[in-house]
Scaffold this motif. Sequence first.
Motif, mmCIF file in Angstrom:
data_model
loop_
_atom_site.group_PDB
_atom_site.id
_atom_site.type_symbol
_atom_site.label_atom_id
_atom_site.label_comp_id
_atom_site.label_asym_id
_atom_site.label_seq_id
_atom_site.Cartn_x
_atom_site.Cartn_y
_atom_site.Cartn_z
ATOM 1 N N CYS A 105 45.487 -2.762 -17.895
ATOM 2 C CA CYS A 105 45.192 -3.745 -18.943
ATOM 3 C C CYS A 105 44.282 -3.135 -20.000
ATOM 4 O O CYS A 105 43.987 -1.958 -19.970
ATOM 5 N N CYS A 107 41.143 -4.292 -20.561
ATOM 6 C CA CYS A 107 39.771 -4.734 -20.316
ATOM 7 C C CYS A 107 38.763 -3.647 -20.696
ATOM 8 O O CYS A 107 38.917 -2.496 -20.307
ATOM 9 N N VAL A 112 36.949 -8.142 -16.488
ATOM 10 C CA VAL A 112 38.118 -8.152 -15.608
ATOM 11 C C VAL A 112 39.100 -9.215 -16.091
ATOM 12 O O VAL A 112 38.724 -10.148 -16.787
ATOM 13 N N CYS A 113 40.358 -9.020 -15.706
ATOM 14 C CA CYS A 113 41.374 -10.023 -16.037
ATOM 15 C C CYS A 113 42.324 -10.119 -14.840
ATOM 16 O O CYS A 113 42.173 -9.399 -13.855
ATOM 17 N N CYS A 116 43.971 -6.596 -13.846
ATOM 18 C CA CYS A 116 43.224 -5.567 -13.109
ATOM 19 C C CYS A 116 42.778 -6.082 -11.742
ATOM 20 O O CYS A 116 42.626 -5.302 -10.801
HETATM 21 ZN ZN LIG Z 1 41.837 -6.256 -16.890
#
Ligand SMILES: [Zn+2]
Length: 317
Positions: A105, A107, A112-113, A116
Amino acid sequence: MMYEATPDERRLFYKEEWNKREIPEFILHSLSLREFGFDLDGTGPSHRYNQFITVEQLENFMRSRAPYSAFASVALYERPSAREGWLKSELALDIDAKDLPFKPCECSNGRVCEQCIDEARRVAMEFADTLAQDLDMRNINFVYSGRGFHIRVVDEAVMGLGQNERGQIVEYVTGGVVPTDTTMAFGYSKVFRERVAKTFGALDGEKLLEIKGMKRPIVQRLMVEKERALEAIRRGRFDDISSFEGMGPKTLSSLLGFLTKINFRFTDGKVTIDTKRILRLPSSLHSGVSMKCMLVRDIEHFKLEDAVPKFVRERVM
Ligand SMILES: [Zn+2]
């Protein structure tokens, strides 16, 4: 989605949603032997050396204080409120999505998302697989921590291990060090070859140019013939790689060192080695991201939605 919880939201969570039954059995049955630590207001886990004899005592504390974060030791002690009389410790691995060496990603640092976190989940499954298949560990638990996953092993044989042995386990599982022991006469272990191949496969040419002694023509060759190089690593035929034009044994050894250093960053080795560590308490709220830290029974099908507290769903509406 991942915003910090307000003090009111924390109180609401601990009043209405938090449930002591969500504390995993492996913690409950040794509750009174563990040190508990708290971050009461978001300034850091400075409220240490707490002991609860019964889960009701802990419940009273959680409901009345609504801590920003709650932690319990991986260690069991004779006197947990003094952190004395160490008996044994779980083996813990911490895979934090924000610290993954490469991410699927965009990020930035510290963020964080969903993507991840899902990558961290896959890494945790791989590591747990190695612990089970290669090292014969049986009682392996997964915890979603809020920003990633904890692997917590509570096998009796494992809980007595010292810091050195725990360090070696991290190195083995991650492929984080080039092995040098006597078994090397038989070649690199399968897990080492696989981890190194995976990391090599994920890197682009620009990244490889950071390696000492690595020249652009070699990198170009490696990239063009990536499949051949990967196959050679997977089979442990490292001679095949040093036969790439211009790639001497020195550069090969730099390449291996580079890849293992990256592998080592998939988990925080300090967490595993530290037999007095405190880890976030499953069932508690991770206020920084407004997610529930929770035991994950089915890691393969874990969905982030399962860890979203009610107050977050209500605030979105
Ligand atoms: Zn992420």
